[in-house]
Design an enzyme around this catalytic site. Structure first.
Site, PDB file in Angstrom:
ATOM      1  N   CYS A 354       1.157  -1.306   0.127  1.00 53.35           N
ATOM      2  CA  CYS A 354       0.044  -0.320  -0.167  1.00 53.35           C
ATOM      3  C   CYS A 354       0.603   1.387  -0.269  1.00 53.35           C
ATOM      4  O   CYS A 354       1.392   1.864  -1.316  1.00 53.35           O
ATOM      5  CB  CYS A 354      -0.917  -0.019   1.498  1.00 53.35           C
ATOM      6  SG  CYS A 354      -2.564   1.055   0.628  1.00 53.35           S
ATOM      7  N   HIS A 446      -3.871  -5.383   1.321  1.00 55.96           N
ATOM      8  CA  HIS A 446      -3.494  -5.557   2.951  1.00 55.96           C
ATOM      9  C   HIS A 446      -4.063  -7.110   1.992  1.00 55.96           C
ATOM     10  O   HIS A 446      -4.989  -7.970   1.496  1.00 55.96           O
ATOM     11  CB  HIS A 446      -4.378  -4.639   3.306  1.00 55.96           C
ATOM     12  CG  HIS A 446      -3.628  -3.726   3.035  1.00 55.96           C
ATOM     13  ND1 HIS A 446      -2.349  -2.863   4.278  1.00 55.96           N
ATOM     14  CD2 HIS A 446      -4.238  -2.362   3.088  1.00 55.96           C
ATOM     15  CE1 HIS A 446      -2.398  -1.600   3.597  1.00 55.96           C
ATOM     16  NE2 HIS A 446      -3.892  -1.487   3.265  1.00 55.96           N
TER      17      HIS A 446
END
Length: 522
Positions: A354, A446
């Protein structure tokens, strides 16, 4: 049965999340349809539900403990800190504005729209919070609510939407949990109760002692004196237990206790261990991504903030962050950026997740999060990132390294991939997310390492690139380990709490006639 209870704490990190999850699992094992709830959570550790709503990871974990699907109803207000004095406000799973602390408790920060609620005031959120709680109570037998911090934050009581404000509005009995390992638990129980208004004290039914070491018999005189002083029952003494680190709220304090990193795991299958260094960047978010790595026998995970700590690492992870540009500057200031560039030049493995993925790219255009404009990235991946006002919230699935993968996305940054190979693809081999060049991986997903087959394949590639004789265990199941931990929480309640009294409290509410302890709220 039917009813509810609110778990408050003498302090932050007293054990509210653990106790809530434990009660949820204990009730679920009894066949009770139970749901967790937290009116307001402050956390950089969040999760995306099936319907695409962002909630705190603690409530997602508690939903798993309750054996129900997590929904936005379980955490209607989520605050994601962007610094000491401001947070993004997520309402019913969607971001609705960036407010200063003063804006959240009073007026809106100049130049910021108060889109979250009328006037941007915290107390205006009590209505949607109570509506979500009412909907959960209508569809479940029991709702176990978690408070935040302490219910005796007397400066915040007027605008409280998570502790006694919810308990009083919904008529919920309250249990106060205290961490005896810190010391002073009896004074904390008494003082917490004595600083509440009479109407709030009437709902505080009793206490739970957490993290006790030693013979419970030695504690009994103190428990009896506490009852004589307060007129309230102690519903349990939970022992100190290793390996119970769980997803929890973190505020601005980064907890490095992961879901499985405290657990004792088996020795490595191969001849070598694999060392993983995680850069502890500012505003680190969803650092639970590395829990699945730490679950593997022979994988050693540590958090680092100095360049020399990367020297012996076989894999460096740059995790997610709420401040990508700030994290990039921090890496450069501390010399970690240069250390990462040396690793890349030597062909040694690096994984960016991310925000960590974004700063590995060539360029970042940010007029949303940091408002820094155009910033040069580390330039190790052929990726350019532009921050969009609309946040991406998704639960994608695909494949990588010949294995199925599931994950979740929470980001404002939109990546334009200009080269390399995709990390994740669909069944037809079309790119879904990420970029890989050599031994450098970057992805917005994630939780992908919780997919067991992909994690083993990824670690095999890392070991090959690092020159380590590491072999992933063939049977490690992250999902099973998580279930075992949740069962341990349920066991704590079943074995060390007064379950009969707890059931009566949930069904009947706080007993009438509880004594008032002076001085009460000022």
């Amino acid at each position: 049965m039917s009813g509810g209870v609110l778990i408050a704490g003498t302090t932050s990190d007293a054990g509210k999340s653990v106790l809530t999850a434990g009660i949820c699992r204990w009730l679920a094992r009894r066949g009770v349809k139970v749901a967790p709830f937290k009116g307001q959570n402050m956390s950089l550790n969040s999760f995306v539900t099936r319907e695409g709503a962002e909630i705190g990871r603690a409530q997602a974990m508690q939903a798993q403990a309750a054996r129900v699907e997590p929904t936005a109803l379980m955490n209607p207000v989520l605050l994601k800190p962007g610094g000491d004095r401001s947070s993004q406000v997520v309402l019913l799973g969607k971001p609705v504005g960036e407010l200063s602390a003063q804006g959240f408790f009073g007026s809106v920060r100049p130049g910021e729209p108060a889109r979250a609620v009328s006037g941007g005031r915290r107390e205006a959120l009590l209505e949607p919070v109570l509506a979500c709680l009412a909907e959960l109570r209508a569809t479940h037998d029991v709702v176990v609510c978690e408070g935040a911090g302490s219910p005796a934050e007397i400066n915040l009581r007027r605008t409280d939407i998570v502790n006694m404000g919810v308990a009083r509005a919904a008529g919920l009995p309250v249990l106060v949990v205290g961490d005896i390992d810190r010391g002073g638990v009896f004074a904390s129980f008494f003082g917490t109760t004595a600083l509440l208004a009479p109407e709030d004290q009437a709902l505080v039914a009793g206490y739970v002692v957490n993290k006790f070491r030693g013979d419970v018999e030695l504690l009994k005189p103190g428990i009896e004196m506490l009852r004589s002083l307060t007129g309230r029952h102690t519903f349990g003494v939970l022992p100190y237990a290793d390996g119970l680190g769980i997803d929890e709220e973190d505020g601005l304090r980064v907890s490095l206790r992961g879901a499985v990193r405290e657990s004792v795991v088996a020795p490595p299958v191969g001849a070598d261990v694999l060392r993983v260094a995680v850069c502890a960047v500012p505003l680190m978010s969803n650092f639970t991504d590395v829990d699945a790595l730490a679950a593997e026998p022979g994988v050693v995970v540590r958090f680092v903030d100095r360049p020399e700590e990367l020297a012996d690492a076989d894999l460096v992870v740059v995790p997610g962050t709420r401040g990508t540009v700030r994290a990039l500057a921090w890496l450069r200031e501390r010399g970690l950026a240069d250390a990462l560039l040396r690793r890349v030049a030597e062909g040694r493995p690096v994984l960016g997740i991310c925000g960590g993925y974004q700063l590995l790219g060539e360029r970042i255009e940010d007029e949303v999060e940091s408002r820094a404009g155009t910033v040069e990235g580390l330039g190790v991946l052929p990726v350019r990132v532009r921050f969009a006002v609309e946040k991406t919230l998704a639960r994608p699935s695909g494949s990588a390294l010949g294995e199925p993968v599931e994950g979740y996305e929470i980001h404002h940054g939109v990546a334009e991939v200009l080269g390399g190979e995709p990390v994740f693809t669909d069944a037809g081999g079309r790119a879904l997310d990420g970029c890989r060049t050599g031994a450098v991986w970057g992805t917005h997903w994630h939780g992908s390492l919780e997919s067991d087959g992909y994690r083993r394949a990824f670690l095999t590639e890392v070991a090959r690139a690092a020159g380590r004789r590491f072999v992933p265990a063939p049977d490690t199941s992250f999902g099973r380990l998580r279930e075992e931990q949740l069962d341990r929480l349920g066991d704590l309640i079943e074995e060390h709490a007064d379950t009969g009294a707890l059931l009566r409290l949930i069904e009947q509410g706080a007993p009438p006639g509880l004594p008032f302890l002076p001085p009460g709220a000022p």
